[in-house]
Design a protein around this motif. Structure first.
Motif, PDB file in Angstrom:
ATOM      1  N   CYS A  65     -40.086  25.405 -47.864  1.00  0.00           N
ATOM      2  CA  CYS A  65     -38.765  25.809 -47.370  1.00  0.00           C
ATOM      3  C   CYS A  65     -37.683  25.051 -48.123  1.00  0.00           C
ATOM      4  O   CYS A  65     -37.761  23.828 -48.258  1.00  0.00           O
ATOM      5  CB  CYS A  65     -38.674  25.530 -45.870  1.00  0.00           C
ATOM      6  N   CYS A  68     -35.732  22.603 -45.012  1.00  0.00           N
ATOM      7  CA  CYS A  68     -36.437  21.479 -44.374  1.00  0.00           C
ATOM      8  C   CYS A  68     -37.586  20.936 -45.212  1.00  0.00           C
ATOM      9  O   CYS A  68     -38.103  19.870 -44.928  1.00  0.00           O
ATOM     10  CB  CYS A  68     -36.944  21.889 -42.995  1.00  0.00           C
ATOM     11  N   CYS A  78     -37.930  28.789 -44.016  1.00  0.00           N
ATOM     12  CA  CYS A  78     -39.001  28.973 -43.033  1.00  0.00           C
ATOM     13  C   CYS A  78     -38.435  29.604 -41.758  1.00  0.00           C
ATOM     14  O   CYS A  78     -37.221  29.773 -41.617  1.00  0.00           O
ATOM     15  CB  CYS A  78     -39.665  27.633 -42.729  1.00  0.00           C
ATOM     16  N   CYS A 110     -35.757  27.299 -39.957  1.00  0.00           N
ATOM     17  CA  CYS A 110     -34.448  27.194 -40.620  1.00  0.00           C
ATOM     18  C   CYS A 110     -33.688  28.516 -40.635  1.00  0.00           C
ATOM     19  O   CYS A 110     -32.457  28.527 -40.699  1.00  0.00           O
ATOM     20  CB  CYS A 110     -34.612  26.663 -42.040  1.00  0.00           C
TER      21      CYS A 110
HETATM   22 ZN   LIG Z   1     -37.328  25.153 -43.024  1.00  0.00          ZN
END
Ligand SMILES: [Zn+2]
Length: 205
Positions: free
Chosen positions: A54, A57, A71, A74
Motif C-alpha cells: 500500500c 500505510c 489497501c 486506506c
Molecule cells: Zn494502506
C-alpha cells in the motif's frame, strides 16, 4: 551445494526459523504430492504480482488482479483520518483490527530500533512516515498513536518516531499517545488477544 541444501538455506533466512526447522520444512516438501508442490511453487512465483505494498500505510495487500495502490483500510472513506497509528509490522495491524475498536489509519514502520544499537535506523521507513504524516496533516491529523511492543526496543522506537516527527507534532499540536495498561511487559502486539488490545487502546495515554 545441492538443491535440498539450497532450499534449507532459504528457509533458514525466514524470520524466527532456525536450522532444525528449516530442515523440517524442506523434508516436509519432499513428502508432498505433485499438485501441492506445484501449487506452492506457483503461489510463491505469483505473489509479487498479486500482492502489492500500500502506498500509504505500506502494508501488503492482495489486489486480486486489479491495479489498486491503496489497501482496503486506506481507501475506506469511513475510517477516521485524524488518527494515525504507527506499528512495527503488518501482522500488528491484523491484531489491532481483530480488537474492533480502532477506526483510524496505520503506518507500518518496518521494524524497531534495538536499544543497544540505536544508530541503526536504515531499515525503517522514516522518510515514508514523514511523507505520510505531511499528507495526513492536510486531512486534519490530530493524534499519533505509537503502538510498539512493550519492551526496551519498542520504547526506544517510540522515542525515535517522536523525535523524527517533533516539528510536525509541535507545529500542528498533534497529540502523541502510547498503548495503555493491559499489555504485559515484553509482549508483542501480534500475540496479544483482542480484548487485551482493546483495553490497551481505550486506556492509551
Ligand atoms: Zn494502506
Amino acid at each position: 551445494m545441492n538443491n535440498l541444501d539450497k532450499l534449507i538455506q532459504h528457509f533458514e533466512e525466514f524470520p524466527g526459523i532456525g536450522g532444525r526447522q528449516a530442515r523440517r520444512f524442506a523434508f516436509h516438501i519432499l513428502t508432498l504430492n505433485n499438485s501441492d508442490t506445484q501449487e506452492i511453487s506457483e503461489l510463491i512465483l505469483n505473489l509479487r504480482t498479486s500482492v502489492a505494498e500500500c502506498q500509504s500505510c505500506r502494508r501488503f495487500f492482495s489486489r486480486s488482479g486489479g491495479t489498486a495502490v491503496l489497501c482496503s483500510i486506506c481507501s475506506d472513506p469511513n475510517r477516521d483520518h485524524t488518527k494515525l497509528m504507527v506499528v512495527e509490522r503488518d501482522s500488528d495491524i491484523v491484531a489491532i483490527e481483530r480488537s474492533n475498536v480502532y477506526e483510524g489509519l496505520y503506518f507500518v514502520l518496518g521494524g524497531t530500533i534495538p536499544l543497544l544499537n540505536s544508530k541503526d535506523t536504515n531499515s525503517l521507513r522514516s522518510g515514508g512516515l514523514k511523507t505520510v504524516v505531511e499528507s495526513r496533516i492536510t486531512e486534519g491529523l490530530s493524534e499519533l498513536i505509537l503502538a510498539f511492543a512493550v519492551n526496551p526496543d519498542g520504547e526506544n522506537t517510540g522515542r525515535f518516531v517522536e523525535s523524527l516527527l517533533k516539528d510536525y507534532i509541535a507545529e500542528h499540536s498533534i497529540t502523541v499517545s502510547q498503548l495503555g495498561r493491559g499489555l504485559s511487559t515484553g509482549s508483542e502486539l501480534e500475540y496479544a488477544d483482542p480484548e487485551t488490545i482493546k483495553n490497551a487502546l481505550l486506556n492509551r495515554h
